[in-house]
Design an enzyme around this catalytic site. Structure first.
Site, PDB file in Angstrom:
ATOM      1  N   ASP A  67       6.200   1.261   6.379  1.00 15.52           N
ATOM      2  CA  ASP A  67       7.356   0.369   6.426  1.00 15.52           C
ATOM      3  C   ASP A  67       7.814   0.116   7.857  1.00 15.52           C
ATOM      4  O   ASP A  67       7.349   0.753   8.795  1.00 15.52           O
ATOM      5  CB  ASP A  67       8.514   0.948   5.586  1.00 15.52           C
ATOM      6  CG  ASP A  67       8.744   2.439   5.856  1.00 15.52           C
ATOM      7  OD1 ASP A  67       8.283   2.948   6.891  1.00 15.52           O
ATOM      8  OD2 ASP A  67       9.390   3.094   5.013  1.00 15.52           O
ATOM      9  N   ASP A 138      17.520  10.374  -1.144  1.00 18.58           N
ATOM     10  CA  ASP A 138      17.802   9.739  -2.433  1.00 18.58           C
ATOM     11  C   ASP A 138      16.546   9.606  -3.291  1.00 18.58           C
ATOM     12  O   ASP A 138      16.557   8.937  -4.313  1.00 18.58           O
ATOM     13  CB  ASP A 138      18.451   8.355  -2.226  1.00 18.58           C
ATOM     14  CG  ASP A 138      17.538   7.380  -1.472  1.00 18.58           C
ATOM     15  OD1 ASP A 138      16.409   7.778  -1.089  1.00 18.58           O
ATOM     16  OD2 ASP A 138      17.951   6.220  -1.276  1.00 18.58           O
ATOM     17  N   HIS A 140      13.658   8.265  -2.252  1.00 18.31           N
ATOM     18  CA  HIS A 140      12.790   7.116  -1.941  1.00 18.31           C
ATOM     19  C   HIS A 140      11.459   7.563  -1.340  1.00 18.31           C
ATOM     20  O   HIS A 140      11.358   8.638  -0.739  1.00 18.31           O
ATOM     21  CB  HIS A 140      13.501   6.086  -1.049  1.00 18.31           C
ATOM     22  CG  HIS A 140      13.761   6.499   0.368  1.00 18.31           C
ATOM     23  ND1 HIS A 140      14.877   6.090   1.070  1.00 18.31           N
ATOM     24  CD2 HIS A 140      13.062   7.267   1.233  1.00 18.31           C
ATOM     25  CE1 HIS A 140      14.833   6.577   2.292  1.00 18.31           C
ATOM     26  NE2 HIS A 140      13.744   7.300   2.420  1.00 18.31           N
ATOM     27  N   GLU A 145      13.734   2.212  -2.655  1.00 18.14           N
ATOM     28  CA  GLU A 145      14.972   2.914  -3.006  1.00 18.14           C
ATOM     29  C   GLU A 145      15.076   3.090  -4.524  1.00 18.14           C
ATOM     30  O   GLU A 145      14.321   2.465  -5.278  1.00 18.14           O
ATOM     31  CB  GLU A 145      16.166   2.096  -2.487  1.00 18.14           C
ATOM     32  CG  GLU A 145      16.182   1.883  -0.964  1.00 18.14           C
ATOM     33  CD  GLU A 145      16.524   3.143  -0.163  1.00 18.14           C
ATOM     34  OE1 GLU A 145      16.400   4.271  -0.689  1.00 18.14           O
ATOM     35  OE2 GLU A 145      16.911   2.996   1.007  1.00 18.14           O
TER      36      GLU A 145
END
Ligand code: PGA
Length: 264
Positions: A67, A138, A140, A145
């Protein structure tokens, strides 16, 4: 799922570098999927050392990063291109034309076509042989996400509030943290022939347990990794501390040493 629990961050990084070294020494034109963040930093230092000591060569290796932030250009000190150059690429014998990282400075109208091209480039490289993965607080993986489709492909995504908060430690002000990114999709990641998942420290313990032992749910994107047929989970005691089957994993690790071959 192969779960290896090590003493600490240093041991994880050394084991990860050993796995990469063995693969690249067997297949010199390996295609690696790379990650950024704090977790792989020590691994990259190890790879730089191994390259200097001529124990590994990246001459024929191709890399694809997971990413990149959207809205900053590649010379920005927080861009992932800058991170990869300063932490790895500038210190090893890789041809930087063979290092691919999504572009974060495109016009929004160009993004969809560019993402398709990124996927096509991965396929043309023969697919990813080994994907390095971390996990966000979280759950991810890359910037997929909670709620991301398990079939998602490389695309423009919005960062979660928690990710913006987590990543604000790298910026002088939280307002400077980009709100968007271009990220490989979960579908893209799952196509890697092999995955090497790294996590370290107490603050990852709960999310690691949810990902490895909880139900598979898009609310914990990393939980889909349970379906990957060739994944090694490399974690330290602290990151493993909430796992219910902690002692089982250690038992299997001993069995693996006895038989002398990785057990997935
Ligand atoms: P970290 O980030 O390595 O900095 O903890 C991991 C991630 O967000 O994927």
């Amino acid at each position: 799922m192969r779960v290896i629990i090590k003493k600490d961050y240093k041991e994880i990084s050394q084991e990860a570098s050993r796995i990469i070294k063995n693969l690249v020494n067997k297949k010199s034109d390996t295609t690696l999927g790379l990650a950024t963040g704090s977790t792989p930093l020590e691994l990259y230092k190890e790879l730089v050392r191994l390259n200097k000591d001529k124990e590994i060569s990246f001459c024929n290796v191709k890399t694809f990063n997971l990413d990149e932030y959207y809205g900053i250009n590649s010379s920005h000190p927080q861009s992932y291109r800058y991170y990869m150059k300063t932490n790895l690429f500038d210190h090893i014998d890789i041809n930087q034309n063979n290092t691919f990282i999504p572009k974060g400075d495109l016009n929004v109208k160009e993004v969809a076509q560019y993402c398709q091209l990124y996927e096509k480039t991965i396929i043309e490289a023969g697919g990813i042989d080994l994907q390095i993965l971390g996990i966000g607080g979280d759950g991810h993986i890359a910037f997929n996400e909670p709620g991301s489709s398990f079939k998602s492909r490389t695309r423009l995504v919005a960062l979660d509030k928690q990710t913006i908060q987590d990543n604000s430690r790298f910026f002088t002000d939280i307002k400077e943290v980009p709100r968007f990114a271009i990220s490989m999709g979960i579908g893209t990641i799952l196509e890697a022939k092999e995955i090497l998942f790294l996590a370290t420290g107490k603050n990852k313990a709960e999310i690691v347990a949810k990902a490895l032992e909880g139900p598979i749910t898009s609310i914990v994107p990393a939980s889909i990794l349970q379906l990957h047929p060739k994944i090694t989970i490399l974690i330290d005691h602290q990151a493993a501390s909430c796992l219910k089957r902690y002692s089982h994993y250690q038992f299997i690790q001993e069995a693996e040493q006895e038989i002398g071959t990785p057990l997935f």
